[in-house]
Write a protein that holds these residues in place. Structure first.
Motif, PDB file in Angstrom:
ATOM      1  N   VAL A 410       0.841  -1.203   0.000  1.00  0.00           N
ATOM      2  CA  VAL A 410       0.000   0.000   0.000  1.00  0.00           C
ATOM      3  C   VAL A 410       0.869   1.243   0.000  1.00  0.00           C
ATOM      4  O   VAL A 410       0.596   2.218  -0.714  1.00  0.00           O
ATOM      5  CB  VAL A 410      -0.943  -0.009   1.222  1.00  0.00           C
ATOM      6  N   MET A 411       1.931   1.239   0.809  1.00  0.00           N
ATOM      7  CA  MET A 411       2.805   2.407   0.873  1.00  0.00           C
ATOM      8  C   MET A 411       3.507   2.655  -0.470  1.00  0.00           C
ATOM      9  O   MET A 411       3.690   3.792  -0.892  1.00  0.00           O
ATOM     10  CB  MET A 411       3.832   2.218   1.985  1.00  0.00           C
ATOM     11  N   ALA A 412       3.890   1.576  -1.141  1.00  0.00           N
ATOM     12  CA  ALA A 412       4.519   1.737  -2.457  1.00  0.00           C
ATOM     13  C   ALA A 412       3.526   2.261  -3.486  1.00  0.00           C
ATOM     14  O   ALA A 412       3.860   3.122  -4.318  1.00  0.00           O
ATOM     15  CB  ALA A 412       5.110   0.408  -2.920  1.00  0.00           C
ATOM     16  N   ALA A 413       2.298   1.756  -3.438  1.00  0.00           N
ATOM     17  CA  ALA A 413       1.268   2.256  -4.361  1.00  0.00           C
ATOM     18  C   ALA A 413       0.964   3.726  -4.079  1.00  0.00           C
ATOM     19  O   ALA A 413       0.732   4.514  -5.009  1.00  0.00           O
ATOM     20  CB  ALA A 413       0.001   1.415  -4.227  1.00  0.00           C
ATOM     21  N   MET A 414       0.953   4.113  -2.812  1.00  0.00           N
ATOM     22  CA  MET A 414       0.746   5.517  -2.460  1.00  0.00           C
ATOM     23  C   MET A 414       1.885   6.383  -2.990  1.00  0.00           C
ATOM     24  O   MET A 414       1.660   7.491  -3.510  1.00  0.00           O
ATOM     25  CB  MET A 414       0.642   5.672  -0.938  1.00  0.00           C
ATOM     26  N   ASP A 415       3.111   5.896  -2.864  1.00  0.00           N
ATOM     27  CA  ASP A 415       4.257   6.657  -3.366  1.00  0.00           C
ATOM     28  C   ASP A 415       4.172   6.836  -4.874  1.00  0.00           C
ATOM     29  O   ASP A 415       4.497   7.915  -5.406  1.00  0.00           O
ATOM     30  CB  ASP A 415       5.552   5.933  -2.989  1.00  0.00           C
ATOM     31  N   GLU A 416       3.745   5.793  -5.588  1.00  0.00           N
ATOM     32  CA  GLU A 416       3.552   5.913  -7.032  1.00  0.00           C
ATOM     33  C   GLU A 416       2.513   6.991  -7.331  1.00  0.00           C
ATOM     34  O   GLU A 416       2.694   7.819  -8.239  1.00  0.00           O
ATOM     35  CB  GLU A 416       3.094   4.574  -7.621  1.00  0.00           C
ATOM     36  N   PHE A 417       1.409   6.965  -6.586  1.00  0.00           N
ATOM     37  CA  PHE A 417       0.355   7.960  -6.800  1.00  0.00           C
ATOM     38  C   PHE A 417       0.892   9.370  -6.571  1.00  0.00           C
ATOM     39  O   PHE A 417       0.692  10.275  -7.399  1.00  0.00           O
ATOM     40  CB  PHE A 417      -0.824   7.693  -5.867  1.00  0.00           C
ATOM     41  N   LEU A 418       1.553   9.585  -5.449  1.00  0.00           N
ATOM     42  CA  LEU A 418       2.029  10.933  -5.107  1.00  0.00           C
ATOM     43  C   LEU A 418       3.120  11.401  -6.062  1.00  0.00           C
ATOM     44  O   LEU A 418       3.219  12.594  -6.373  1.00  0.00           O
ATOM     45  CB  LEU A 418       2.526  10.950  -3.668  1.00  0.00           C
ATOM     46  N   THR A 419       3.947  10.467  -6.540  1.00  0.00           N
ATOM     47  CA  THR A 419       4.985  10.830  -7.509  1.00  0.00           C
ATOM     48  C   THR A 419       4.357  11.278  -8.822  1.00  0.00           C
ATOM     49  O   THR A 419       4.725  12.313  -9.396  1.00  0.00           O
ATOM     50  CB  THR A 419       5.927   9.634  -7.759  1.00  0.00           C
ATOM     51  N   ARG A 420       3.391  10.526  -9.297  1.00  0.00           N
ATOM     52  CA  ARG A 420       2.733  10.869 -10.564  1.00  0.00           C
ATOM     53  C   ARG A 420       1.853  12.105 -10.417  1.00  0.00           C
ATOM     54  O   ARG A 420       1.599  12.805 -11.397  1.00  0.00           O
ATOM     55  CB  ARG A 420       1.914   9.679 -11.066  1.00  0.00           C
ATOM     56  N   LEU A 421       1.389  12.367  -9.207  1.00  0.00           N
ATOM     57  CA  LEU A 421       0.602  13.575  -8.964  1.00  0.00           C
ATOM     58  C   LEU A 421       1.405  14.821  -9.325  1.00  0.00           C
ATOM     59  O   LEU A 421       0.841  15.844  -9.731  1.00  0.00           O
ATOM     60  CB  LEU A 421       0.179  13.622  -7.491  1.00  0.00           C
ATOM     61  N   ASP A 422       2.718  14.741  -9.183  1.00  0.00           N
ATOM     62  CA  ASP A 422       3.585  15.884  -9.477  1.00  0.00           C
ATOM     63  C   ASP A 422       4.035  15.941 -10.931  1.00  0.00           C
ATOM     64  O   ASP A 422       4.779  16.854 -11.318  1.00  0.00           O
ATOM     65  CB  ASP A 422       4.829  15.843  -8.576  1.00  0.00           C
ATOM     66  N   SER A 423       3.596  14.999 -11.757  1.00  0.00           N
ATOM     67  CA  SER A 423       4.046  14.963 -13.145  1.00  0.00           C
ATOM     68  C   SER A 423       3.340  16.022 -13.988  1.00  0.00           C
ATOM     69  O   SER A 423       2.256  16.508 -13.642  1.00  0.00           O
ATOM     70  CB  SER A 423       3.781  13.578 -13.746  1.00  0.00           C
ATOM     71  N   GLU A 424       3.942  16.366 -15.106  1.00  0.00           N
ATOM     72  CA  GLU A 424       3.353  17.354 -16.010  1.00  0.00           C
ATOM     73  C   GLU A 424       2.045  16.833 -16.607  1.00  0.00           C
ATOM     74  O   GLU A 424       1.099  17.600 -16.805  1.00  0.00           O
ATOM     75  CB  GLU A 424       4.345  17.690 -17.135  1.00  0.00           C
ATOM     76  N   GLU A 425       2.008  15.538 -16.881  1.00  0.00           N
ATOM     77  CA  GLU A 425       0.802  14.947 -17.476  1.00  0.00           C
ATOM     78  C   GLU A 425      -0.402  15.116 -16.550  1.00  0.00           C
ATOM     79  O   GLU A 425      -1.484  15.521 -16.977  1.00  0.00           O
ATOM     80  CB  GLU A 425       1.042  13.467 -17.759  1.00  0.00           C
ATOM     81  N   ILE A 426      -0.221  14.811 -15.274  1.00  0.00           N
ATOM     82  CA  ILE A 426      -1.312  14.970 -14.314  1.00  0.00           C
ATOM     83  C   ILE A 426      -1.567  16.444 -14.047  1.00  0.00           C
ATOM     84  O   ILE A 426      -2.723  16.873 -13.900  1.00  0.00           O
ATOM     85  CB  ILE A 426      -0.994  14.219 -13.007  1.00  0.00           C
ATOM     86  N   GLY A 427      -0.507  17.227 -14.017  1.00  0.00           N
ATOM     87  CA  GLY A 427      -0.679  18.671 -13.817  1.00  0.00           C
ATOM     88  C   GLY A 427      -1.570  19.287 -14.872  1.00  0.00           C
ATOM     89  O   GLY A 427      -2.358  20.200 -14.583  1.00  0.00           O
TER      90      GLY A 427
END
Length: 559
Positions: A410-427
């Motif tokens: 779960v913690m790794a999946a959360m880290d993936e989510f938060l990392t991608r949250l900062d990406s230009e694509e999600i931005g």
């Protein structure tokens, strides 16, 4: 002299008692006035009434004309209903077969099937219009059932699906590999927890972070910590707001036990603020920001859709002003203000409702999407509120643990989510977020208006609900016409549509065409018929008479 003194003392005692009684009466009246003037605002009355309403249903003839429609309209409805039933059987055979097989063994499935529509119609609908509960795959913004039918996803996995199913599938695959060497070892932390804590502190603007197994559990611990640190007993919540299924925050229908330490106040009310200013027993105030769309109303679902009075409208300015006043009162009275963002977190803005409305809470709970596709609950809060023990009293603790808290996967999946949250694509998806989704809602509403269909939508960004302009007892039928057009809804039907932010304009346009086609089919089948004397009030009165007549002591419960 002694007798005079005794008499004076006695009068003083009486006067003090009267003063105390008057103060208590004043507080009691203020508390009553602060509650919303509905059953949703009075949970005890709601529970009492719910326990006395008996089941009844319409036979097949009355099913199609429970609103006293003429026989030709009833015939059109009957033809449309059984045409849908044949279509479902022919189009979804494997999916329905699996659903039927699972029904007897899954109480969850029994519950949601029973409460898709008002109870008077439920058995007839379950016999003929079962909606499949199984899916085989997802891709983009579509879902595929066991028969290969494709649906546009408007259910949004109860809000967990924010960026599209492919986003979470890919993230889960990457995250699994990152922690595979440690595996499901519980107790110690995987180092990925450190980055999660730091990014959550930055997002929330709060000092400390606690991980839990669900959103409901996170809210439970937030309330427990508020009680622990304030030394006060009561939780204040607002009429209609949902904070999970545990007892203290669900004091009305659905909870078999009373919740004596919970106050249910009217949302956006000065009377509620007055009580918060005066009472000494309130530990915390819970706010679900989703209520901005429908203050003082329960989460909308088609099981309660008995007329056309569902209302929803976002007034962002007014709700922001309310939250500012609430924040000021909580600060002055040292009441813990908790934002329950289990549902809205990251959907309204990267910084959630705190950023969207410009208000800082003392604690924020997250869930749903932040787990990157896996179940999780999170609390962020001020450091002093998050501490679970007292340095000077070693036995005075606020216990909270869970075997699966901070699970490595779960913690790794959360880290993936938060990392991608900062990406230009999600931005890019967050760019002009409100503008995009408000424009889409307006587009659909214009089509409804042009096509003269008695349907509208209201939205809080990508969270939508369907409103009805027709005073009809059959508005809940629209969910089945939408299903036939390839639109997947959650079990609450048209009460809540949840879009993932990766919907392209072309995909949204396809949803619009299917939505309009479904509404046309429902209109042509006569479900929105009403004569000049039919109003929402007359329908509610008719239903009230039915319920009373079937619930009187001499009435035998329906089989």
């Amino acid at each position: 002299m002694d007798s005079i003194a005794a008499t004076i003392a006695l009068y003083l005692v009486y006067a003090a008692l009267v003063a105390i009684v008057l103060v208590m009466l004043k507080e009691r009246i203020e508390l009553s006035w602060a509650k919303h003037a509905s059953l949703a605002g009075h949970p005890r009355w709601a529970r009492w009434i719910a326990a006395r309403v008996r089941f009844y249903e319409f036979d097949e003839a009355a099913f199609f004309r429970s609103d006293d429609a003429p026989e030709d309209i009833a015939a059109k409805r009957r033809d449309g209903f059984f045409r849908l039933a044949r279509l479902f059987r022919e189009r979804y055979p494997e999916t329905l077969r699996a659903t039927e097989q699972a029904r007897e063994r899954l109480p969850d499935l029994q519950f949601i099937e029973t409460y898709r529509v008002p109870f008077q119609y439920s058995r007839m609908v379950r016999r003929h219009l079962t909606v499949g509960a199984f899916l085989r795959s997802s891709s983009g913004v579509t879902l595929t059932d066991l028969d290969g039918n494709h649906f546009y996803d408007l259910a949004g996995s109860y809000g967990a699906n924010l960026f599209g199913n492919d986003f979470y599938k890919d993230g889960l695959e990457h995250s699994r590999l990152r922690v595979a060497e440690l595996g499901p070892v519980l107790g110690p932390y995987h180092p990925v927890v450190l980055s999660n804590v730091e990014r959550l502190r930055k997002i929330s603007g709060l000092d400390a972070v606690s991980f839990h197994m669900s959103g409901t559990e996170a809210v439970m611990q937030a309330v427990r910590l508020a009680r622990y640190h304030t030394g006060r007993s009561h939780v204040a919540r607002f009429c209609g707001a949902y904070h999970g299924w545990w007892g203290d925050v669900q004091p009305g229908i659905g909870n078999p036990a009373p919740a004596p330490a919970t106050y249910t106040f009217s949302d956006m009310s000065e009377r509620s603020l007055r009580v918060l200013r005066h009472r000494q027993d309130i530990a915390c105030v819970l706010v679900n920001p989703l209520q901005a769309l429908h203050p003082n109303a329960n989460a909308p679902g088609d099981s309660t859709l008995v007329d056309g009075t569902r209302r929803a409208r976002l007034d962002r300015v007014a709700y922001t002003d309310w939250l500012k006043r609430l924040r000021a009162v909580c600060s002055a009275r040292k009441i813990v203000l908790i934002f329950d963002e289990v549902f809205t977190g990251f959907r309204l803005a990267r910084g959630g409702a705190q950023e969207y409305f410009g208000i800082r809470a003392d604690m924020v709970t997250y869930g749903k999407t932040i787990g990157g596709g896996l179940p999780v609950g999170v609390i962020c809060g001020h450091g002093d509120l998050m501490q679970r023990y007292r340095d000077d009293r070693p036995l005075d603790i606020c216990f909270a643990r869970g075997t699966f808290n901070s699970h490595p996967y779960v913690m790794a999946a959360m880290d993936e989510f938060l990392t991608r949250l900062d990406s230009e694509e999600i931005g890019a998806l967050y760019g002009n977020l409100d503008g995009v989704w408000n424009h889409r809602a307006e587009t659909l509403n214009r089509r409804f208006e042009v096509e003269r269909l008695p349907v509208r939508v209201a939205n809080l960004s990508s969270i939508w609900t369907v409103l009805y302009l027709a005073p009809s007892r059959y508005n809940w039928m629209l969910q089945y016409y939408l299903h036939a057009e390839g639109l997947a809804l959650s079990w609450v039907g048209t009460g809540r549509l949840i879009f993932s932010l990766n919907y392209t304009q072309a995909e949204f346009d396809a949803v619009v065409e299917r939505f309009v086609a479904a509404a046309h089919a429902m209109q042509q089948d006569g479900w929105w018929w009403h004569d000049k004397t039919t109003t929402d009030r007359s329908l509610r009165r008719a239903i009230l008479r039915e319920m009373i007549s079937h619930s009187l002591p001499f009435q035998r419960p329906a089989a």
